[in-house]
Write an enzyme that holds these catalytic residues in place. Structure first.
Site, PDB file in Angstrom:
ATOM      1  NE  ARG A 137      -8.532 -12.069   2.967  1.00 33.44           N
ATOM      2  CZ  ARG A 137      -9.128 -11.236   2.113  1.00 33.44           C
ATOM      3  NH1 ARG A 137      -8.469 -10.767   1.084  1.00 33.44           N
ATOM      4  NH2 ARG A 137     -10.380 -10.867   2.290  1.00 33.44           N
TER       5      ARG A 137
ATOM      6  CG  HIS B 106      -1.774  -1.195   1.374  1.00 36.00           C
ATOM      7  ND1 HIS B 106      -1.655  -2.079   2.413  1.00 36.00           N
ATOM      8  CD2 HIS B 106      -2.759  -1.671   0.577  1.00 36.00           C
ATOM      9  CE1 HIS B 106      -2.553  -3.043   2.273  1.00 36.00           C
ATOM     10  NE2 HIS B 106      -3.231  -2.827   1.167  1.00 36.00           N
TER      11      HIS B 106
ATOM     12  CG  ASP C 122      -5.896  -7.414  -5.227  1.00 31.09           C
ATOM     13  OD1 ASP C 122      -6.353  -8.467  -4.776  1.00 31.09           O
ATOM     14  OD2 ASP C 122      -5.170  -6.656  -4.551  1.00 31.09           O
TER      15      ASP C 122
ATOM     16  CD  GLN D  35     -14.011  -5.482  -1.112  1.00 34.33           C
ATOM     17  OE1 GLN D  35     -14.295  -4.324  -1.379  1.00 34.33           O
ATOM     18  NE2 GLN D  35     -12.785  -5.966  -1.258  1.00 34.33           N
TER      19      GLN D  35
ATOM     20  CD  GLN E  16      -9.550  -4.654  -6.292  1.00 33.94           C
ATOM     21  OE1 GLN E  16     -10.291  -5.214  -5.510  1.00 33.94           O
ATOM     22  NE2 GLN E  16      -8.481  -3.996  -5.887  1.00 33.94           N
TER      23      GLN E  16
HETATM   24  P1  AMP Z   1      -6.349  -4.154  -0.002  1.00 39.59           P
HETATM   25  O1  AMP Z   1      -6.760  -3.137   0.975  1.00 39.59           O
HETATM   26  O2  AMP Z   1      -5.154  -4.942   0.486  1.00 39.59           O
HETATM   27  O3  AMP Z   1      -7.449  -5.023  -0.504  1.00 39.59           O
HETATM   28  O4  AMP Z   1      -5.819  -3.420  -1.287  1.00 39.59           O
HETATM   29  C1  AMP Z   1      -5.772  -2.042  -1.485  1.00 39.59           C
HETATM   30  C2  AMP Z   1      -4.932  -1.775  -2.719  1.00 39.59           C
HETATM   31  O5  AMP Z   1      -3.588  -2.152  -2.462  1.00 39.59           O
HETATM   32  C3  AMP Z   1      -5.387  -2.602  -3.941  1.00 39.59           C
HETATM   33  O6  AMP Z   1      -5.271  -1.797  -5.103  1.00 39.59           O
HETATM   34  C4  AMP Z   1      -4.395  -3.722  -3.940  1.00 39.59           C
HETATM   35  O7  AMP Z   1      -4.207  -4.290  -5.220  1.00 39.59           O
HETATM   36  C5  AMP Z   1      -3.142  -3.012  -3.464  1.00 39.59           C
HETATM   37  N1  AMP Z   1      -2.171  -3.987  -2.947  1.00 39.59           N
HETATM   38  C6  AMP Z   1      -2.368  -4.935  -1.988  1.00 39.59           C
HETATM   39  N2  AMP Z   1      -1.254  -5.673  -1.820  1.00 39.59           N
HETATM   40  C7  AMP Z   1      -0.320  -5.198  -2.684  1.00 39.59           C
HETATM   41  C8  AMP Z   1       1.015  -5.555  -3.008  1.00 39.59           C
HETATM   42  N3  AMP Z   1       1.646  -6.563  -2.397  1.00 39.59           N
HETATM   43  N4  AMP Z   1       1.667  -4.828  -3.952  1.00 39.59           N
HETATM   44  C9  AMP Z   1       1.036  -3.811  -4.589  1.00 39.59           C
HETATM   45  N5  AMP Z   1      -0.226  -3.424  -4.339  1.00 39.59           N
HETATM   46  C10 AMP Z   1      -0.905  -4.112  -3.404  1.00 39.59           C
END
Ligand code: AMP
Length: 284
Positions: free
Chosen positions: A187, A37, A150, A61, A153
């Site tokens: 997770r 993030h 994702d 979701q 997504q």
């Molecule tokens: P989340 O809150 O983790 O569901 O994801 C929020 C945003 O962060 C989404 O656009 C995810 O794709 C991105 N994200 C989560 N993990 C990663 C990662 N390891 N590398 C890059 N972006 C990420």
């Protein structure tokens, strides 16, 4: 940094900060922030005058038997990470703000929502697109940042933005990984120490597929079999799907004659991990 939890607070914060002609970068998240993030936030800060981060664990979701109740909520440390990254506004709404009572309109993107996670998490992408469109409407960003981790997504949101002609630029950012290749995920914290050691096999199986693709293998059945064999070598993994599809349309073909993507979802214990790798022929 301003923390806004209502629409009125968000509107006021944006009105004060936006000013004429200022660009607004937006990073929607569910919190439990990590370096993945942070990378999105830093990119937004670098590319825009103002950066808005949303932290909202979106109930629509999550499926009935999924981890909504136990999803990690770590607002104090999220706030610290956001502040270090240079975020201007955190939008941290309640359910009543995002889903006013009586709301019955949802957004459903057909096609790219159907395979992979869409097959095993019915309603998941409908929840994602519904909340992201609302967040876009509230924040009115110039650009919004999403992680390639994702991948599906990203593609679903790209279709929504195109079809609804939403005035926002989408920026997809590379997956940030641990040193051993495991994609960072909120997770991952659920994994037992033993399962954490096993988890990089997911990325290794995708690398194996990409390696075979780079050497010329185009048969989807062959590519999938390679990845599946690699993961199945450790019986702790329960593969939910491992598929090679066309990219970006996510269609099933027998043989790839253009770009593809290998995507996997697998359980280690109760924890569901996903990852993907793009299969692109080198430019000639
Ligand atoms: P989340 O809150 O983790 O569901 O994801 C929020 C945003 O962060 C989404 O656009 C995810 O794709 C991105 N994200 C989560 N993990 C990663 C990662 N390891 N590398 C890059 N972006 C990420």
């Amino acid at each position: 940094m301003i923390v806004a939890s209502t629409r009125a607070e968000l509107d006021q914060a944006l009105a004060e900060i936006r000013g004429f002609g200022k660009t607004v970068g937006f990073v929607p998240t569910m919190g439990a922030l990590h370096r993945g993030h942070a990378a999105l936030l830093e990119r937004s800060v670098a590319e825009n005058d103002v950066t808005v981060l949303s932290i909202y664990v979106n109930p629509t979701q999550f499926g009935k038997n999924e981890d909504l109740a136990k999803y990690p909520r770590t607002f104090a440390s999220d706030r610290e990470l956001a502040s270090k990254a240079g975020v201007d506004i955190i939008f941290h709404p309640t359910d009543a703000t995002m889903y006013p009572p009586g709301d019955t309109t949802f957004i459903d993107v057909a096609g790219v929502s159907a395979p992979l996670c869409g097959r095993f998490r019915p309603g998941h992408f409908r929840g994602v697109t519904t909340v992201v469109e609302r967040l876009f409407r509230y924040v009115r960003p110039t650009r919004a940042y999403f992680g390639q981790k994702d991948m599906q997504q990203c593609l679903v949101i790209e279709r929504m933005v195109r079809d609804l002609e939403l005035p926002v630029g989408l920026v997809f950012c590379p997956t940030i990984r641990e040193a051993d290749g495991l994609a960072l995920s909120s997770r991952n914290a659920y994994l037992s120490p033993e399962d954490r050691e096993r988890a990089p096999l997911i990325q290794q199986s995708l690398q194996e597929i990409a390696h075979a693709f780079a050497k010329g293998e185009r048969s989807v059945a062959e590519l999938e079999a390679l990845g599946r064999a690699r993961v199945s070598a450790d019986s702790a993994f329960k593969i939910q799907y491992l598929e090679v599809l066309t990219y970006p349309d996510l269609e099933r073909v027998e043989s790839l004659n253009g770009p593809g993507v290998a995507a996997i979802a697998a359980f280690l214990g109760e924890t569901r991990l996903i990852d993907n790798i793009l299969l692109e022929s080198p430019q000639k």
